[in-house]
Design a protein around this motif. Structure first.
Motif, mmCIF file in Angstrom:
data_model
loop_
_atom_site.group_PDB
_atom_site.id
_atom_site.type_symbol
_atom_site.label_atom_id
_atom_site.label_comp_id
_atom_site.label_asym_id
_atom_site.label_seq_id
_atom_site.Cartn_x
_atom_site.Cartn_y
_atom_site.Cartn_z
ATOM 1 N N GLY A 257 26.579 72.482 62.726
ATOM 2 C CA GLY A 257 27.490 71.384 63.020
ATOM 3 C C GLY A 257 26.840 70.294 63.843
ATOM 4 O O GLY A 257 26.970 69.099 63.541
ATOM 5 N N VAL A 258 26.114 70.680 64.878
ATOM 6 C CA VAL A 258 25.463 69.696 65.747
ATOM 7 C C VAL A 258 24.384 68.941 64.980
ATOM 8 O O VAL A 258 24.262 67.722 65.101
ATOM 9 C CB VAL A 258 24.870 70.391 66.994
ATOM 10 C CG1 VAL A 258 23.926 69.486 67.744
ATOM 11 C CG2 VAL A 258 25.981 70.852 67.911
ATOM 12 N N SER A 259 23.615 69.654 64.175
ATOM 13 C CA SER A 259 22.551 69.008 63.420
ATOM 14 C C SER A 259 23.096 68.025 62.403
ATOM 15 O O SER A 259 22.546 66.934 62.231
ATOM 16 C CB SER A 259 21.686 70.056 62.710
ATOM 17 O OG SER A 259 21.062 70.875 63.652
ATOM 18 N N VAL A 260 24.166 68.389 61.728
ATOM 19 C CA VAL A 260 24.759 67.478 60.757
ATOM 20 C C VAL A 260 25.314 66.251 61.460
ATOM 21 O O VAL A 260 25.103 65.120 61.016
ATOM 22 C CB VAL A 260 25.857 68.187 59.935
ATOM 23 C CG1 VAL A 260 26.703 67.202 59.167
ATOM 24 C CG2 VAL A 260 25.238 69.198 58.992
ATOM 25 N N LEU A 261 25.991 66.452 62.557
ATOM 26 C CA LEU A 261 26.593 65.331 63.268
ATOM 27 C C LEU A 261 25.545 64.397 63.860
ATOM 28 O O LEU A 261 25.551 63.196 63.608
ATOM 29 C CB LEU A 261 27.523 65.827 64.376
ATOM 30 C CG LEU A 261 28.173 64.742 65.231
ATOM 31 C CD1 LEU A 261 29.133 63.926 64.376
ATOM 32 C CD2 LEU A 261 28.884 65.345 66.403
ATOM 33 N N ILE A 262 24.644 64.950 64.637
ATOM 34 C CA ILE A 262 23.686 64.111 65.359
ATOM 35 C C ILE A 262 22.524 63.684 64.476
ATOM 36 O O ILE A 262 22.255 62.496 64.326
ATOM 37 C CB ILE A 262 23.191 64.835 66.623
ATOM 38 C CG1 ILE A 262 24.337 64.959 67.604
ATOM 39 C CG2 ILE A 262 22.038 64.070 67.251
ATOM 40 C CD1 ILE A 262 24.001 65.712 68.846
#
Length: 65
Positions: free
Chosen positions: A17-22
């Motif tokens: 989730g963090v990788s996709v978002l950021i």
């Protein structure tokens, strides 16, 4: 399942989730708007931000148990 296994699985979900978002969303904006050294610096900062957030999540999941 062990506590370590649970933490690793939670970290995998959070990392996705963090990788996709950021890295995905913000990285796409950097790619479209910046160039040269500025682009490299912004990508480095985004990578560092992802790393710091994942370390924080790992430590946070350790405090839950």
């Amino acid at each position: 399942m062990s506590e370590l296994g649970d933490r690793i699985l939670l970290l995998i979900v959070a990392a996705t989730g963090v990788s996709v978002l950021i890295a995905g969303w913000a990285g796409g904006l950097v790619e479209a708007e910046a160039g040269g050294w500025t682009e490299l610096a912004l990508f480095g900062f985004l990578g560092f931000l992802v790393f710091v957030l994942l370390v924080g999540l790992w430590r946070g999941f350790g405090e839950i148990g």
